[in-house]
Design a protein around this motif. Structure first.
Motif, PDB file in Angstrom:
ATOM      1  N   ASP A 129       0.989  -1.123   0.150  1.00 61.01           N
ATOM      2  CA  ASP A 129      -0.690  -0.162  -0.121  1.00 61.01           C
ATOM      3  C   ASP A 129       1.082   1.246  -0.091  1.00 61.01           C
ATOM      4  O   ASP A 129       0.511   2.135   1.402  1.00 61.01           O
ATOM      5  N   LYS A 210      -3.106  -6.659  10.696  1.00 60.84           N
ATOM      6  CA  LYS A 210      -2.402  -5.413   9.348  1.00 60.84           C
ATOM      7  C   LYS A 210      -2.043  -5.902   8.301  1.00 60.84           C
ATOM      8  O   LYS A 210      -1.484  -7.671   8.934  1.00 60.84           O
ATOM      9  N   LYS A 211      -1.965  -5.303   7.698  1.00 59.36           N
ATOM     10  CA  LYS A 211      -1.429  -6.079   5.584  1.00 59.36           C
ATOM     11  C   LYS A 211       0.039  -6.454   6.041  1.00 59.36           C
ATOM     12  O   LYS A 211       0.355  -5.855   6.459  1.00 59.36           O
ATOM     13  N   THR A 212      -0.234  -8.460   5.588  1.00 60.60           N
ATOM     14  CA  THR A 212       1.196  -8.518   5.414  1.00 60.60           C
ATOM     15  C   THR A 212       2.052  -9.564   4.582  1.00 60.60           C
ATOM     16  O   THR A 212       1.250  -9.250   3.995  1.00 60.60           O
ATOM     17  N   VAL A 372      -0.117 -12.076  -0.400  1.00 56.59           N
ATOM     18  CA  VAL A 372      -0.637 -11.399   1.138  1.00 56.59           C
ATOM     19  C   VAL A 372      -1.367 -11.668   2.024  1.00 56.59           C
ATOM     20  O   VAL A 372      -2.473 -12.529   1.518  1.00 56.59           O
ATOM     21  N   ASN A 374      -4.313 -10.640   4.406  1.00 57.36           N
ATOM     22  CA  ASN A 374      -4.726  -8.940   4.672  1.00 57.36           C
ATOM     23  C   ASN A 374      -5.994  -9.834   6.339  1.00 57.36           C
ATOM     24  O   ASN A 374      -6.047 -11.109   6.698  1.00 57.36           O
ATOM     25  N   GLU A 377      -8.218 -12.812   6.972  1.00 55.84           N
ATOM     26  CA  GLU A 377      -8.345 -13.866   6.077  1.00 55.84           C
ATOM     27  C   GLU A 377      -7.232 -14.777   6.843  1.00 55.84           C
ATOM     28  O   GLU A 377      -6.782 -14.289   8.159  1.00 55.84           O
TER      29      GLU A 377
END
Ligand code: BGC
Length: 390
Positions: A129, A210-212, A372, A374, A377
Motif C-alpha cells: 500500500d 495488519k496487511k503483511t 499478502v 490481510n 483472512e
C-alpha cells in the motif's frame, strides 16, 4: 506401502496371539512382536537458551514405530526415524544431539520452521500500500528466511493433540508488529501430525491484524541413507514443468522457464548427481540445485509435488502440498565445518531440502502468486511427507 505396514502390524498381532496360546514358544522374534504398538507423545527438557528460556523436546511415535523429535526452539525436527527395506530404523534428517549444537554460528536452518518469509526478498525491501518495509539483509544483499531472528530462532508454545488419524504437536508463536521489520501482529500455528499411515503432515496457519506477507515452510535436510556422505545417489522426482531461474544472488528473474532439455528436468526422476555437474549458468549461480520449481498441481489442493528415493536403503519419501512451488536445495553450502549427530561431518551435499512454499521474492514480483495476508483472512497451507520403502 500402506499394505506393507498393515500386514506387518497384522503379522505382529497374529504373532502375539500365537505366543499367548503357546507360552513355551520362544521362536517369535522380539522385533516382530513390538511392531503393533500404540502411538504416543512424550516430553523432555532439552536445554536452556542463553537468555534463560527453557526449551522442551517432544517425541511423537506412531503405531508402526516411526518416530520424530521436535523441539520448541524453532519448531526444529531434531530427528526422524523411519525403517529401511530390512525394517532397520534410521534417522533421516541432519541435526545435533544437543540444543547447543543448534545455537552454533552458521547452522543453516537444520530442521526448522521458516518464517515469516521463506527464502529471499530482494535487497530486504518490499512495498505494501505504498509504504516501503525494510528487512535485514542477512544473505549478501538480500533478506533470507525471515531475517536475523526468524521463526527458526524463537521459542514456540507447544501443546500435544490427539487426532483421529495420529498424534500431533501444535506449535504457536506470536510474531509482533514490526518484528524483523514485518508489519502486523502475526499469530502463527504450525501443527506436526504423525499419522499411523506413516505420514508427517505439517499444517501452517496464520492470521494478522495488519496487511503483511507470509510464506512458511519447513527446512529439514534429508539423507535417506544415514551415514552416507552425500545425497548425490538419491533419486529426486519433481512434478514441475517449469522452474524459476535466478540472478547471481539467487533472486528469481521473473521468468518461468520450462525444464524440458535442461538439468532442471526431474519429471521422470533422476539421481541428484546425474546432471549437477553440467555446465549451466543456473547451476553455477546456485552452486548446484537451489531453485524453486513451479508445481504442475498448483492451486488444485493437496497434490503430489515430489519424491525422494534411495535405492541402497529402499527408503521412499513422497511429498504432497497445497503450495504452488517447491524449493529443491541440494545442500551446496554445507562444507564439512559442522559435526552433527553420531559425530558425522556434514560435508558438501550431505543432505537436501524440499521446501514447499510460495515463490521467493513474491512481495516484489506482481506476476507471482501473492503472499499478502490481510486482516480477517486465514493463511492455511498443508504439506505431507509420506514414508515407505520399495
Ligand atoms: C536456500 C539456500 C540457503 C539455505 C540455507 C535454502 O532454502 O534456498 O540458498 O543457503 O536455505 O540453509
Amino acid at each position: 506401502m500402506k499394505t506393507y505396514y498393515l500386514s506387518l502390524a497384522m503379522l505382529a498381532l497374529v504373532a502375539c496371539n500365537q505366543k499367548a496360546k503357546k507360552q513355551d514358544d520362544t521362536t517369535v522374534p522380539a522385533d516382530t512382536v513390538t511392531v503393533a504398538m500404540k502411538a504416543s507423545v512424550s516430553k523432555e527438557k532439552f536445554g536452556t537458551l542463553p537468555d534463560g528460556k527453557e526449551v522442551d523436546r517432544y517425541t511423537l511415535t506412531n503405531a508402526n514405530g516411526i518416530s520424530m523429535k521436535v523441539m520448541t526452539y524453532g519448531g526444529i525436527i531434531t530427528s526422524l526415524q523411519t525403517p529401511d527395506k530390512n525394517g532397520e530404523q534410521g534417522d533421516i534428517v541432519l541435526g545435533f544431539d544437543s540444543l547447543e549444537g543448534y545455537l552454533q554460528k552458521g547452522v543453516p536452518y537444520f530442521g526448522a520452521v521458516i518464517g515469516r518469509y521463506g527464502n529471499r526478498i530482494a535487497k530486504g525491501k518490499f512495498e505494501l500500500d505504498g509504504k516501503t518495509y525494510t528487512l535485514a539483509t542477512n544473505d549478501g544483499p538480500n533478506h533470507l528466511h525471515g531475517g536475523k531472528k526468524g521463526f527458526d530462532k524463537v521459542v514456540w508454545t507447544a501443546s500435544e493433540k490427539k487426532t483421529d488419524h495420529g498424534v500431533a504437536l501444535q506449535l504457536e508463536y506470536l510474531s509482533k508488529d514490526m518484528e524483523e521489520g514485518y508489519p502486523g501482529n502475526l499469530k502463527a500455528t504450525v501443527t506436526y501430525t504423525l499419522t499411523d499411515d506413516n505420514e508427517l503432515q505439517v499444517d501452517y496457519q496464520a492470521t494478522t491484524d495488519k496487511k503483511t506477507v507470509v510464506n512458511l515452510t519447513q527446512h529439514s535436510y534429508f539423507n535417506l541413507a544415514p551415514g552416507t556422505a552425500t545425497i548425490l545417489d538419491h533419486e529426486v522426482t519433481l512434478h514441475a514443468d517449469a522452474f524459476l531461474p535466478v540472478s547471481n544472488t539467487l533472486i528469481p528473474t521473473g521468468e518461468l522457464r520450462p525444464v524440458e532439455g535442461t538439468p532442471f528436468d526431474f519429471r521422470k526422476g533422476k539421481k541428484v548427481g546425474q546432471d549437477i555437474g553440467q555446465e549451466d549458468q543456473q547451476l553455477e549461480y546456485g552452486g548446484g540445485f537451489d531453485h524453486c520449481w513451479v508445481l504442475n498441481g498448483a492451486g488444485e489442493g493437496l497434490e503430489k509435488a515430489a519424491s525422494l528415493y534411495d535405492a541402497s536403503t529402499g527408503r521412499l519419501m513422497e511429498v504432497f502440498t497445497t503450495e504452488p512451488a517447491i524449493q529443491f536445495y541440494s545442500g551446496n553450502f554445507l562444507d564439512g565445518s559442522l559435526t552433527g549427530k553420531n559425530g558425522e561431518k556434514y560435508v558438501h551435499r550431505s543432505g537436501l531440502c524440499l521446501e514447499t512454499e510460495h515463490y521467493p521474492d513474491a512481495p516484489n514480483q506482481p506476476d507471482f502468486p501473492s503472499t499478502v495476508l490481510n486482516p480477517g483472512e486465514e493463511y492455511h497451507t498443508t504439506t505431507v511427507f509420506r514414508f515407505s520403502v520399495k
